[in-house]
Design a protein around this motif. Structure first.
Motif, short mmCIF file in Angstrom:
data_model
loop_
_atom_site.label_atom_id
_atom_site.label_comp_id
_atom_site.label_asym_id
_atom_site.label_seq_id
_atom_site.Cartn_x
_atom_site.Cartn_y
_atom_site.Cartn_z
N ILE A 125 85.49 40.10 -36.20
CA ILE A 125 85.27 39.02 -35.25
C ILE A 125 86.61 38.43 -34.82
O ILE A 125 87.62 38.57 -35.51
CB ILE A 125 84.37 37.89 -35.81
N TRP A 127 88.24 34.79 -32.49
CA TRP A 127 87.95 33.52 -31.83
C TRP A 127 89.26 32.85 -31.45
O TRP A 127 90.34 33.25 -31.89
CB TRP A 127 87.12 32.60 -32.74
N TYR A 136 86.69 29.07 -28.25
CA TYR A 136 85.84 30.17 -27.79
C TYR A 136 85.55 31.10 -28.96
O TYR A 136 86.41 31.39 -29.78
CB TYR A 136 86.52 30.95 -26.68
N GLY A 137 84.29 31.58 -29.03
CA GLY A 137 83.90 32.52 -30.07
C GLY A 137 83.14 31.84 -31.19
O GLY A 137 82.70 30.70 -31.05
N PRO A 138 82.99 32.55 -32.29
CA PRO A 138 83.53 33.89 -32.56
C PRO A 138 82.76 34.98 -31.80
O PRO A 138 81.58 34.83 -31.51
CB PRO A 138 83.35 34.06 -34.07
N VAL A 139 83.49 36.07 -31.50
CA VAL A 139 82.88 37.19 -30.80
C VAL A 139 83.14 38.48 -31.59
O VAL A 139 84.14 38.58 -32.30
CB VAL A 139 83.46 37.34 -29.37
N ASP A 208 84.04 38.87 -22.81
CA ASP A 208 84.92 38.21 -23.78
C ASP A 208 86.39 38.44 -23.44
O ASP A 208 87.21 37.52 -23.57
CB ASP A 208 84.61 38.70 -25.19
N TYR A 212 89.17 35.55 -22.79
CA TYR A 212 90.45 35.51 -23.49
C TYR A 212 91.60 35.48 -22.48
O TYR A 212 92.59 34.80 -22.67
CB TYR A 212 90.59 36.73 -24.42
#
Length: 231
Positions: A125, A127, A136-139, A208, A212
């Protein structure tokens, strides 16, 4: 990845677009493309994950659901047998979901640097934080496979290119943000759970990677820690 031009200089990196997961090798029985009737070593857990009756016995419906999952995430052979790789992907998904909105609970990523992009290789993951605030995230991400590991430690984004194409692998790397000798954040046209992983880069979905791109800039900190399963 490719030749990185920065102020006239050319540097070669080692990244890729080929997550999450290089897990312990476990191959399915040598069946043809037809659905297998053999139950996997984690059959009950797999059935529960897929919302199937968890009886530990392989049914035609179980096989169909498992094969659909394998096909979606590029797990081969996609014959409906849930071996260690298939269960490993499912288990990782569950662990990622359990993180919720507190990805830095253990305090492993330093947040006293202002804007920072964190990458947890163990959970696959990433972020972005600004101090204690989660931006932003977590992705889910897809990092380097065995032999091409994403390098750990403190880094900084040093070069950004929105339409980069690897001259080594001849693959597109949209929204590339390089942070360590050719390793970069960038979008990839594969599932983030597609094994075995990249050749060093931190792959992301297009949505995503675009986010970013909008939140980070040259000079921003990146911190990579942990160890990807199977590396």
């Amino acid at each position: 990845m490719g030749d990185i031009r920065r102020r006239g200089a050319v540097a070669l990196g080692i990244t890729s677009l080929v997550a999450p997961l290089a897990l312990a090798a476990g191959t399915a029985p040598a069946h043809a493309a037809s659905c297998t009737t053999k139950a996997g070593p984690h059959q009950k857990k797999v059935e529960k994950f897929l919302g199937r009756p968890a009886d530990g016995k392989q049914s035609g419906a179980d096989c169909k659901a498992i094969r659909a999952f394998q096909t979606k995430h590029g797990i081969t052979p996609a014959i409906g047998y849930a071996g260690p790789v298939t269960w490993g992907v499912m288990d990782l998904m569950q662990k990622q979901k359990a993180v919720g909105k507190n990805p830095n609970k253990a305090g492993r990523c330093p947040v006293n640097k202002g804007r920072i992009a964190c990458v947890n290789l163990t959970l696959q993951i990433s972020w972005i934080q600004d101090g204690k605030k989660l931006k932003y995230g977590p992705v889910p991400v897809r990092t380097g496979r065995d032999g091409y590991e994403t390098r750990t430690g403190s880094k900084k984004i040093y070069w950004r290119t929105i339409d980069h194409v690897s001259t080594i692998y001849d693959v597109p790397m949209p929204y590339s943000q390089f942070f360590d000798g050719g390793q970069a954040f960038h979008s990839a046209a594969v599932s983030m759970w597609n094994p075995p992983g990249s050749r060093g880069c931190v792959n992301m979905t297009k949505a995503d990677a675009k986010k970013y791109w909008s939140l980070l800039k040259n000079g921003d900190d990146v911190y990579v820690y942990g160890r990807k399963p199977g590396t």
